[in-house]
Design a protein around this motif. Structure first.
Motif, PDB file in Angstrom:
ATOM      1  N   PRO A  46     -29.266  16.976  -2.694  1.00  0.00           N
ATOM      2  CA  PRO A  46     -29.612  16.827  -1.276  1.00  0.00           C
ATOM      3  C   PRO A  46     -30.456  18.002  -0.780  1.00  0.00           C
ATOM      4  O   PRO A  46     -30.202  19.155  -1.149  1.00  0.00           O
ATOM      5  CB  PRO A  46     -28.251  16.807  -0.575  1.00  0.00           C
ATOM      6  N   VAL A  47     -31.452  17.693   0.027  1.00  0.00           N
ATOM      7  CA  VAL A  47     -32.268  18.739   0.656  1.00  0.00           C
ATOM      8  C   VAL A  47     -32.308  18.499   2.169  1.00  0.00           C
ATOM      9  O   VAL A  47     -32.133  17.384   2.646  1.00  0.00           O
ATOM     10  CB  VAL A  47     -33.715  18.783   0.103  1.00  0.00           C
ATOM     11  N   SER A  48     -32.545  19.599   2.884  1.00  0.00           N
ATOM     12  CA  SER A  48     -32.634  19.540   4.343  1.00  0.00           C
ATOM     13  C   SER A  48     -34.058  19.883   4.766  1.00  0.00           C
ATOM     14  O   SER A  48     -34.829  20.435   3.977  1.00  0.00           O
ATOM     15  CB  SER A  48     -31.678  20.563   4.958  1.00  0.00           C
ATOM     16  N   ARG A  49     -34.394  19.557   5.992  1.00  0.00           N
ATOM     17  CA  ARG A  49     -35.681  20.003   6.540  1.00  0.00           C
ATOM     18  C   ARG A  49     -35.610  20.011   8.065  1.00  0.00           C
ATOM     19  O   ARG A  49     -35.112  19.061   8.678  1.00  0.00           O
ATOM     20  CB  ARG A  49     -36.832  19.097   6.093  1.00  0.00           C
ATOM     21  N   LEU A  50     -36.101  21.080   8.657  1.00  0.00           N
ATOM     22  CA  LEU A  50     -36.303  21.156  10.103  1.00  0.00           C
ATOM     23  C   LEU A  50     -37.748  21.557  10.333  1.00  0.00           C
ATOM     24  O   LEU A  50     -38.288  22.406   9.611  1.00  0.00           O
ATOM     25  CB  LEU A  50     -35.384  22.203  10.754  1.00  0.00           C
ATOM     26  N   LEU A  51     -38.398  20.947  11.310  1.00  0.00           N
ATOM     27  CA  LEU A  51     -39.753  21.353  11.682  1.00  0.00           C
ATOM     28  C   LEU A  51     -39.801  21.487  13.205  1.00  0.00           C
ATOM     29  O   LEU A  51     -39.422  20.570  13.924  1.00  0.00           O
ATOM     30  CB  LEU A  51     -40.797  20.354  11.193  1.00  0.00           C
ATOM     31  N   THR A  52     -40.222  22.661  13.655  1.00  0.00           N
ATOM     32  CA  THR A  52     -40.268  22.972  15.078  1.00  0.00           C
ATOM     33  C   THR A  52     -41.695  23.344  15.463  1.00  0.00           C
ATOM     34  O   THR A  52     -42.320  24.157  14.781  1.00  0.00           O
ATOM     35  CB  THR A  52     -39.348  24.172  15.395  1.00  0.00           C
ATOM     36  N   THR A  53     -42.218  22.746  16.522  1.00  0.00           N
ATOM     37  CA  THR A  53     -43.518  23.174  17.048  1.00  0.00           C
ATOM     38  C   THR A  53     -43.249  24.217  18.127  1.00  0.00           C
ATOM     39  O   THR A  53     -42.529  23.950  19.092  1.00  0.00           O
ATOM     40  CB  THR A  53     -44.303  21.996  17.646  1.00  0.00           C
ATOM     41  N   ILE A  54     -43.809  25.424  17.936  1.00  0.00           N
ATOM     42  CA  ILE A  54     -43.579  26.515  18.884  1.00  0.00           C
ATOM     43  C   ILE A  54     -44.887  27.029  19.472  1.00  0.00           C
ATOM     44  O   ILE A  54     -45.954  26.919  18.854  1.00  0.00           O
ATOM     45  CB  ILE A  54     -42.843  27.704  18.226  1.00  0.00           C
ATOM     46  N   ALA A  55     -44.795  27.592  20.675  1.00  0.00           N
ATOM     47  CA  ALA A  55     -45.914  28.312  21.288  1.00  0.00           C
ATOM     48  C   ALA A  55     -45.496  29.774  21.404  1.00  0.00           C
ATOM     49  O   ALA A  55     -44.370  30.068  21.821  1.00  0.00           O
ATOM     50  CB  ALA A  55     -46.227  27.749  22.666  1.00  0.00           C
ATOM     51  N   ILE A  56     -46.373  30.682  20.988  1.00  0.00           N
ATOM     52  CA  ILE A  56     -46.086  32.113  21.121  1.00  0.00           C
ATOM     53  C   ILE A  56     -46.845  32.626  22.342  1.00  0.00           C
ATOM     54  O   ILE A  56     -48.079  32.660  22.349  1.00  0.00           O
ATOM     55  CB  ILE A  56     -46.510  32.892  19.858  1.00  0.00           C
ATOM     56  N   THR A  57     -46.128  32.978  23.383  1.00  0.00           N
ATOM     57  CA  THR A  57     -46.735  33.476  24.618  1.00  0.00           C
ATOM     58  C   THR A  57     -46.336  34.936  24.829  1.00  0.00           C
ATOM     59  O   THR A  57     -45.548  35.492  24.059  1.00  0.00           O
ATOM     60  CB  THR A  57     -46.284  32.652  25.838  1.00  0.00           C
ATOM     61  N   LYS A  58     -46.860  35.537  25.888  1.00  0.00           N
ATOM     62  CA  LYS A  58     -46.532  36.946  26.156  1.00  0.00           C
ATOM     63  C   LYS A  58     -45.048  37.139  26.485  1.00  0.00           C
ATOM     64  O   LYS A  58     -44.525  38.244  26.436  1.00  0.00           O
ATOM     65  CB  LYS A  58     -47.399  37.496  27.283  1.00  0.00           C
ATOM     66  N   ASN A  59     -44.361  36.027  26.785  1.00  0.00           N
ATOM     67  CA  ASN A  59     -42.927  36.098  27.077  1.00  0.00           C
ATOM     68  C   ASN A  59     -42.054  35.767  25.869  1.00  0.00           C
ATOM     69  O   ASN A  59     -40.838  35.708  25.977  1.00  0.00           O
ATOM     70  CB  ASN A  59     -42.573  35.148  28.234  1.00  0.00           C
TER      71      ASN A  59
END
Length: 404
Positions: free
Chosen positions: A335-348
């Motif tokens: 068994p394998v797992s996977r997570l994919l997250t779309t992120i924005a890197i801002t000044k905060n």
């Protein structure tokens, strides 16, 4: 004269419209992900769930930016990967045997999909354990629990390691300057830390798990971070403020090594290569792809005539006009797992645009835990600056054992 020339549109995060479009796409991705997860029941056919997922994506995308002259569509078709599959999987109706693939109780599946508005795509991947039909949902135990909890913490760790040094530094100006001068962790160090999390739960990082810089009409930008890189493979680049990334984590209960599966490649994506196609069927297929999907990934089942598409893509792939995603699975069939997250890197700090919901860890029974002090310290760090909400501050203090 120069001043009369039209200015280039600002597609960076400095333009509030860009972030709004990303967030709109992310809301659609979230909504459909939840709906698809609800369809994932023991005995259901994967291809039918994928079809329903794409229909929901199209319906939700049609509701936003009506009447605006902007492109919008699916940034990643609905895919459902069975337990040992590493890559996104979406069978075709016309491949009779694979079309009969059903979900099995107890297996960990990975659901991946996404939407794009004006070329700003968000992709999200979550995982869940298929429950027995007509049986009450019970806590997950054993090795599957180890895998899911490990993946959750590995993902949270990786997101924090992507925060530019000093960005969230507290204290005096001198302390902030000192923090900002620190170097970002190398990709080798990032990989080593993720491996430590995996080992704490007796898992391994899936080789060549890649996070990519996202750009307009592009989900595989110039920068990439590769975890557990294979021979001759290396990532390139450091995350910076103003960037959007697709951050991926995959762990295995086996060795983490990957093998190519004996399945048809059904996921493709247009490249920037130009090539004069000789066959009319190839030209017709490519024309439909350009019109419907631009440069985003698509499944052959999304084309008007699936059987014709299977023929039409052959020359396109051979000529390099299309890239096909080879189906891959765990070398040990583990068994394998996977997570994919779309992120924005801002000044905060880091904003999760499209992300799997945090798991209720009380529903996963594992006797393993992380004991490495460096990793625990990083996991305590916030992803972004506090919004100043007192309620949230108190919550955070409770979580980290701070005083009220």
């Amino acid at each position: 004269m120069a001043e009369n020339q039209p200015t280039e549109p600002d597609y960076t995060l400095n333009n509030p419209d860009t972030l709004t479009k990303y967030k709109t796409a992310a809301q659609i991705s979230h909504k459909v992900l939840e709906a698809v997860a609800a369809l994932c029941l023991e005995g259901e056919k994967i291809v039918e769930i994928c079809q329903k997922g794409d229909k929901l994506l199209d319906e939700e995308i049609a509701k936003v930016y009506k009447g605006k002259k902007i492109t919008k569509g699916i940034s990643h078709p609905t895919t459902i990967s069975p337990s040992s599959y590493v890559t996104p999987y979406t069978p075709l109706v016309s491949d009779a045997a694979e079309a009969e693939t059903t979900l099995k109780a107890g297996e960990i599946i990975k659901i991946q999909l996404g939407a794009q508005i004006d070329g700003f795509g968000t992709i999200v991947c979550d995982m869940l354990v298929i429950s027995k039909k007509d049986a009450p949902k019970e806590p997950v135990t054993g090795r599957e629990a180890d895998l899911i909890v490990a993946t959750h913490y590995a993902n949270e760790l990786l997101l924090r390691l992507m925060t530019p040094p000093g960005l969230l530094a507290q204290g005096s100006d001198e302390e902030k300057q000192k923090a900002a001068k620190q170097k970002a962790p190398t990709q080798a160090h990032i990989s080593a830390l993720l491996e430590k999390v995996a080992k704490a739960y007796d898992c391994n990082v899936v080789e060549n798990t890649t996070s990519w810089l996202f750009d307009r009409n592009e989900i595989e930008g110039e920068k990439k971070i590769i975890l557990a890189p294979g021979n001759g493979v290396r990532g390139d680049g450091v995350p910076e403020v103003g960037e959007v990334w697709g951050v991926e984590v995959g762990l295995s209960l086996g060795s983490g090594k990957v093998k190519t599966l004996d399945h048809r490649a059904t996921l493709h994506r247009r490249t920037t290569t130009t090539y004069i196609l000789k066959r009319p069927s190839s030209r017709q297929t490519l024309s439909e792809i350009v019109k419907k999907f631009g440069t985003f990934p698509f499944s052959l089942r999304q084309l008007d005539d699936e059987k014709a598409a299977k023929v039409g893509v052959v020359e396109c792939v051979r000529g390099g006009v299309l890239r096909q995603y080879e189906p891959a699975g765990d070398a040990d069939n583990a068994p394998v797992s996977r997570l994919l997250t779309t992120i924005a890197i801002t000044k905060n700090g880091i904003t999760k645009l499209a992300a799997a919901n945090a798991p209720d860890l009380s529903q996963f029974k594992t006797d393993k835990k992380i004991e490495d002090e460096e990793i625990l310290k990083i996991l305590e760090q916030p992803l972004a600056r506090s919004t100043g909400n007192k309620k949230n501050k108190n919550k955070k203090k409770k979580a980290t054992g701070g005083e009220e």
